[in-house]
Write a protein that holds these residues in place. Structure first.
Motif, PDB file in Angstrom:
ATOM      1  N   ILE A 177      13.598  -8.654   6.574  1.00 22.24           N
ATOM      2  CA  ILE A 177      13.828  -8.770   7.842  1.00 22.24           C
ATOM      3  C   ILE A 177      13.402 -10.226   8.483  1.00 22.24           C
ATOM      4  N   GLY A 178      13.984 -10.618   9.621  1.00 21.70           N
ATOM      5  CA  GLY A 178      13.866 -11.886  10.314  1.00 21.70           C
ATOM      6  C   GLY A 178      14.414 -11.757  11.584  1.00 21.70           C
ATOM      7  N   ARG A 179      14.269 -12.652  12.488  1.00 26.03           N
ATOM      8  CA  ARG A 179      14.960 -12.739  13.821  1.00 26.03           C
ATOM      9  C   ARG A 179      16.125 -13.406  13.610  1.00 26.03           C
ATOM     10  N   PHE A 180      16.290 -14.357  13.029  1.00 28.44           N
ATOM     11  CA  PHE A 180      17.323 -15.255  12.721  1.00 28.44           C
ATOM     12  C   PHE A 180      17.855 -15.803  13.917  1.00 28.44           C
ATOM     13  N   GLN A 181      17.097 -16.293  14.518  1.00 26.06           N
ATOM     14  CA  GLN A 181      17.360 -17.193  15.869  1.00 26.06           C
ATOM     15  C   GLN A 181      17.472 -18.625  15.618  1.00 26.06           C
ATOM     16  N   PRO A 182      18.322 -19.394  14.900  1.00 27.34           N
ATOM     17  CA  PRO A 182      19.443 -18.715  14.110  1.00 27.34           C
ATOM     18  C   PRO A 182      19.064 -18.362  12.634  1.00 27.34           C
ATOM     19  N   PHE A 183      20.153 -18.044  12.170  1.00 23.89           N
ATOM     20  CA  PHE A 183      20.130 -17.860  10.323  1.00 23.89           C
ATOM     21  C   PHE A 183      20.121 -19.259   9.845  1.00 23.89           C
ATOM     22  N   HIS A 184      19.211 -19.685   9.041  1.00 20.79           N
ATOM     23  CA  HIS A 184      19.306 -21.113   8.556  1.00 20.79           C
ATOM     24  C   HIS A 184      19.028 -21.103   7.221  1.00 20.79           C
ATOM     25  N   LEU A 185      19.278 -22.423   6.608  1.00 20.49           N
ATOM     26  CA  LEU A 185      19.272 -22.483   5.130  1.00 20.49           C
ATOM     27  C   LEU A 185      17.982 -21.837   4.339  1.00 20.49           C
ATOM     28  N   GLY A 186      17.016 -21.902   5.021  1.00 19.09           N
ATOM     29  CA  GLY A 186      15.743 -21.378   4.450  1.00 19.09           C
ATOM     30  C   GLY A 186      15.893 -19.840   4.218  1.00 19.09           C
ATOM     31  N   HIS A 187      16.534 -19.010   5.070  1.00 19.54           N
ATOM     32  CA  HIS A 187      16.903 -17.830   5.080  1.00 19.54           C
ATOM     33  C   HIS A 187      18.085 -17.484   3.735  1.00 19.54           C
TER      34      HIS A 187
END
Ligand code: ATP
Ligand code: MG
Length: 167
Positions: A6-16
Motif C-alpha cells: 500500500i501507498g498513496r502514490f502521489q505520484p507513483f515513482h521509480l522507488g515504488h
C-alpha cells in the motif's frame, strides 16, 4: 502466493517501481492498495484515485505480475483498519510495507509483514517530486515514463501549482 502493498502514490515513482519489481519475483499476484483514495487536489495529495490507478496500470506494463490496483479510502479508525482493508481486497498472505503504522496494525492481527529495501529514498520520494514540480525543477527522471505521460495528459503540474496557491 498473494501479497498486499500500500501507498498513496502521489505520484507513483521509480522507488515504488523498483520495490514492485522485486516483490513480483516472490509472488503470484500482487494487490496494490491506493491509500487516501478519497483525497485529491491538495498540495500533498494532488492526484485522484482514478488517475493513480492509471499511473500504476501503465507503469507496470513492463513487469510480469498479475496485479490489482484498488483504491482504499481513509477511515480514521486504526483499530479496524486491517479488517476494512481485507474486506475490500482479494485474500492475501503477506504484506510488504515500510510505514510504521501499517506494520504495527498488520502485525497486531498476526499478519506477516516484510519490509522492502529503500531505493535512493532522497530523490525517489513523492514529497521530493511534488517539491520539484512546484519549484519548476526536473522531476520526470524520477518516475516511469508512463507516469510522466499520465501527469502531462491530466495537466498535473498545473493543478499542483494551482492548489498550492492562495487567494
Ligand atoms: P510521500 O513523500 O508523499 O509520502 P512516498 O515516496 O513516501 O511519498 P508513498 O506513496 O507514501 O510514497 O509510499 C508507498 C510505499 O512506498 C511506502 O511504504 C514507502 O515507504 C515506499 N517507498 C517510498 N519511496 C520508496 C523508495 N525510494 N524505495 C522503496 N520504497 C519506497
Ligand atoms: Mg510516504
Amino acid at each position: 502466493k498473494r501479497a498486499f502493498y500500500i501507498g498513496r502514490f502521489q505520484p507513483f515513482h521509480l522507488g515504488h517501481h523498483s520495490v514492485i519489481t522485486s516483490i513480483a519475483k516472490e509472488v503470484d499476484e500482487l494487490i496494490i492498495g491506493i491509500g487516501s483514495a478519497q483525497t485529491s487536489h491538495e498540495v500533498n495529495n494532488p492526484f485522484t484515485a482514478g488517475e493513480r490507478v492509471m499511473m500504476i496500470r501503465h507503469a507496470l506494463e513492463d513487469i510480469d505480475v498479475h496485479f490489482y490496483a484498488l483504491p482504499i479510502d481513509d477511515i480514521q479508525q486504526n483499530p479496524i483498519w486491517v479488517s476494512y482493508v481485507t474486506s475490500r481486497t482479494p485474500p492475501f498472505d503477506t504484506v510488504y510495507a515500510n510505514n510504521p503504522l501499517v506494520i504495527e496494525l498488520f502485525e497486531e492481527t498476526g499478519v506477516m509483514v516484510k519490509q522492502p529495501p529503500m531505493y535512493h529514498r532522497n530523490e525517489y520520494s513523492g514529497t521530493e517530486i511534488r517539491r520539484r514540480m512546484l519549484e519548476g525543477e526536473e522531476w520526470k527522471h524520477l518516475v516511469p515514463n508512463a507516469v510522466a505521460d499520465v501527469i502531462e495528459e491530466i495537466n498535473g503540474v498545473r493543478r499542483l501549482r494551482r492548489v498550492a496557491g492562495t487567494d
